[in-house]
Enzyme design. Structure first.
Site, short mmCIF file in Angstrom:
data_model
loop_
_atom_site.label_atom_id
_atom_site.label_comp_id
_atom_site.label_asym_id
_atom_site.label_seq_id
_atom_site.Cartn_x
_atom_site.Cartn_y
_atom_site.Cartn_z
N LEU A 95 -15.30 11.02 -27.79
CA LEU A 95 -15.52 12.46 -28.01
C LEU A 95 -14.33 13.28 -27.51
CD1 LEU A 95 -19.25 12.59 -26.88
CD2 LEU A 95 -18.39 12.95 -29.20
N LYS A 130 -7.96 1.08 -17.35
CA LYS A 130 -7.84 2.00 -16.20
C LYS A 130 -7.14 1.37 -14.99
CE LYS A 130 -11.74 5.00 -17.34
NZ LYS A 130 -12.92 5.72 -16.84
N ASP A 153 -12.09 11.15 -13.07
CA ASP A 153 -13.50 10.75 -13.14
C ASP A 153 -14.27 11.24 -11.92
OD1 ASP A 153 -13.50 9.49 -15.62
OD2 ASP A 153 -12.99 7.52 -14.79
N GLY A 188 -19.16 -0.80 -9.55
CA GLY A 188 -17.99 -0.98 -10.41
C GLY A 188 -17.10 0.25 -10.35
P1 NAP Z 1 -18.02 -1.87 -14.31
O1 NAP Z 1 -16.84 -1.58 -13.47
O2 NAP Z 1 -17.99 -3.05 -15.23
O3 NAP Z 1 -19.30 -2.04 -13.32
C1 NAP Z 1 -20.53 -2.40 -13.84
C2 NAP Z 1 -21.63 -2.20 -12.81
O4 NAP Z 1 -22.90 -2.40 -13.48
C3 NAP Z 1 -21.58 -3.21 -11.66
O5 NAP Z 1 -22.08 -2.59 -10.49
C4 NAP Z 1 -22.54 -4.30 -12.15
O6 NAP Z 1 -23.13 -5.05 -11.10
C5 NAP Z 1 -23.61 -3.44 -12.78
N1 NAP Z 1 -24.41 -4.18 -13.77
C6 NAP Z 1 -23.96 -4.69 -14.94
N2 NAP Z 1 -25.00 -5.28 -15.58
C7 NAP Z 1 -26.09 -5.12 -14.78
C8 NAP Z 1 -27.44 -5.52 -14.89
N3 NAP Z 1 -27.90 -6.20 -15.97
N4 NAP Z 1 -28.30 -5.18 -13.89
C9 NAP Z 1 -27.86 -4.50 -12.82
N5 NAP Z 1 -26.58 -4.10 -12.65
C10 NAP Z 1 -25.71 -4.41 -13.62
O7 NAP Z 1 -18.41 -0.63 -15.24
P2 NAP Z 1 -18.05 0.93 -14.97
O8 NAP Z 1 -16.75 1.22 -15.59
O9 NAP Z 1 -18.30 1.24 -13.54
O10 NAP Z 1 -19.16 1.64 -15.88
C11 NAP Z 1 -20.50 1.77 -15.43
C12 NAP Z 1 -21.20 2.80 -16.28
O11 NAP Z 1 -20.60 4.07 -16.09
C13 NAP Z 1 -21.11 2.50 -17.79
O12 NAP Z 1 -22.36 2.64 -18.35
C14 NAP Z 1 -20.16 3.56 -18.32
O13 NAP Z 1 -20.49 3.97 -19.61
C15 NAP Z 1 -20.42 4.71 -17.35
N6 NAP Z 1 -19.29 5.66 -17.28
C16 NAP Z 1 -19.49 6.93 -17.73
C17 NAP Z 1 -18.46 7.85 -17.71
C18 NAP Z 1 -18.73 9.26 -18.20
O14 NAP Z 1 -17.78 10.02 -18.42
N7 NAP Z 1 -19.97 9.66 -18.32
C19 NAP Z 1 -17.20 7.48 -17.22
C20 NAP Z 1 -17.02 6.16 -16.76
C21 NAP Z 1 -18.07 5.26 -16.82
P3 NAP Z 1 -22.45 -6.42 -10.54
O15 NAP Z 1 -21.45 -5.99 -9.51
O16 NAP Z 1 -23.61 -7.17 -10.00
O17 NAP Z 1 -21.82 -7.09 -11.74
#
Ligand code: NAP
Length: 295
Positions: free
Chosen positions: A39, A92, A132, A157
């Site tokens: 977006l 990133k 962020d 994460g």
């Molecule tokens: P990431 O670095 O890959 O981290 C993923 C996190 O989710 C880890 O804590 C992981 O736990 C946990 N996880 C994954 N699958 C899971 C499950 N089945 N049950 C429980 N925990 C689970 O990802 P990220 O970049 O932090 O992104 C996380 C979320 O933030 C995403 O949905 C993304 O879309 C959102 N986000 C939004 C924005 C925005 O502008 N709104 C910006 C950035 C990110 P483990 O450590 O156990 O693997």
């Protein structure tokens, strides 16, 4: 059709040298694996139009794989029109060694989502920032004074790192909960806050603010990442998950039903973009125009 819509629909993934519409303008671009759903072009181009900057700035989307990242950054260095980049998944962290300067917040969070390109006598300097965390801080600031408040962060994460940094800056008392305990503990040691596993999640009934930052909620079939019974009417719940195809997550719906104050993921997208606009253009962003564009 407005220029904003034309540019948004006209996304190109390859070299932009021959594109007449961008000739002579500062180029900003989102660099991410799959830019089709981004977006950011709509949000930034709407803002350029609203502020009278559209003759000087254009924002485009560039789908970029991990293998292509180096080449794209070389092109950005050599094309003097490039002014700014928004960096998305999965670049990133991998972008960081390719930059000349990285600001302190981005270093501490360990990720860059914004690059500003300055040129001195034609020599480019690429500076990395993280906006962020501002995307998390601003919506919270509008609803709660975080100083001394108990904040539960679910996830460990990249998004959780930005959240931990943001709320610690505001003086909150933080505990991180994560599926893999050692990931939460690692973050806890690094940032000096408590850490626990999802088995301890019932404690969040006593928190003031809950920030959900796992991947759960991106897909319609995902289970609720936080049991609804733990959510209280006095909670402020920020669900950072955002997918434009499914803008209201089940967690946000459940928290609203419980009477909690809910902040949705698009607020993070908006406010990180507002800060990017300021860094790219040097002007204050038209927040409501940008909000409209992502809605
Ligand atoms: P990431 O670095 O890959 O981290 C993923 C996190 O989710 C880890 O804590 C992981 O736990 C946990 N996880 C994954 N699958 C899971 C499950 N089945 N049950 C429980 N925990 C689970 O990802 P990220 O970049 O932090 O992104 C996380 C979320 O933030 C995403 O949905 C993304 O879309 C959102 N986000 C939004 C924005 C925005 O502008 N709104 C910006 C950035 C990110 P483990 O450590 O156990 O693997």
């Amino acid at each position: 059709m407005s220029r904003c819509e034309r540019v948004t629909m006209n996304r190109y993934t390859n070299s932009m040298e021959n594109e007449p519409k961008i000739a002579g303008r500062n180029i900003c671009a989102v660099i991410t694996a799959n830019a089709d759903y981004s977006l950011s072009p709509a949000m930034h181009n709407s803002a350029y139009e609203a502020t009278g900057l559209a003759d000087r700035f254009v924002y485009v989307a560039r789908s970029t794989s991990a293998d292509e990242l180096n080449g794209v950054i070389q092109e950005v260095r050599s094309n003097e029109n490039y002014k700014g980049l928004s960096i998305g998944v999965p670049h990133k962290q991998t972008i960081m060694p390719l930059l000349d300067v990285i600001d302190d917040a981005a270093k501490k969070i360990g990720a860059v989502n914004t690059v500003v390109i300055n040129r001195d006598n034609g020599k480019p300097t690429l500076s990395g920032f993280n906006t962020d965390w501002i995307g998390i801080r601003e919506p919270l600031r509008q609803r709660v004074d975080l100083k001394g408040k108990r904040v539960a962060i679910v996830g460990a994460g990249g998004a959780a790192r930005a959240a931990v940094y943001a709320v610690l800056q505001e003086g909150a008392d933080v505990k991180i909960y994560n599926r893999t305990l050692k990931h939460a503990q690692f973050l806890g040691v690094e940032f000096g806050c408590q850490a626990g596993s999802l088995d301890e999640l019932s404690e969040i009934v006593d928190a003031n603010v809950i920030i959900h930052a796992t991947k759960l909620g991106m897909s319609k079939d995902d289970p609720l990442p936080i049991p609804a019974e733990f959510i209280q009417p006095n909670h402020v719940l920020f669900d950072v998950v955002y997918d434009r195809r499914n803008p209201e997550t089940d967690l946000a719906k459940a928290a609203k039903q419980k009477g909690a104050t809910v902040i949705e993921g698009r607020e993070m997208l908006l406010w990180q973009g507002v800060e990017q606009f300021r860094l790219f253009t040097g002007h204050n962003a038209p927040v409501e125009v940008m909000r409209e564009a992502i809605l």
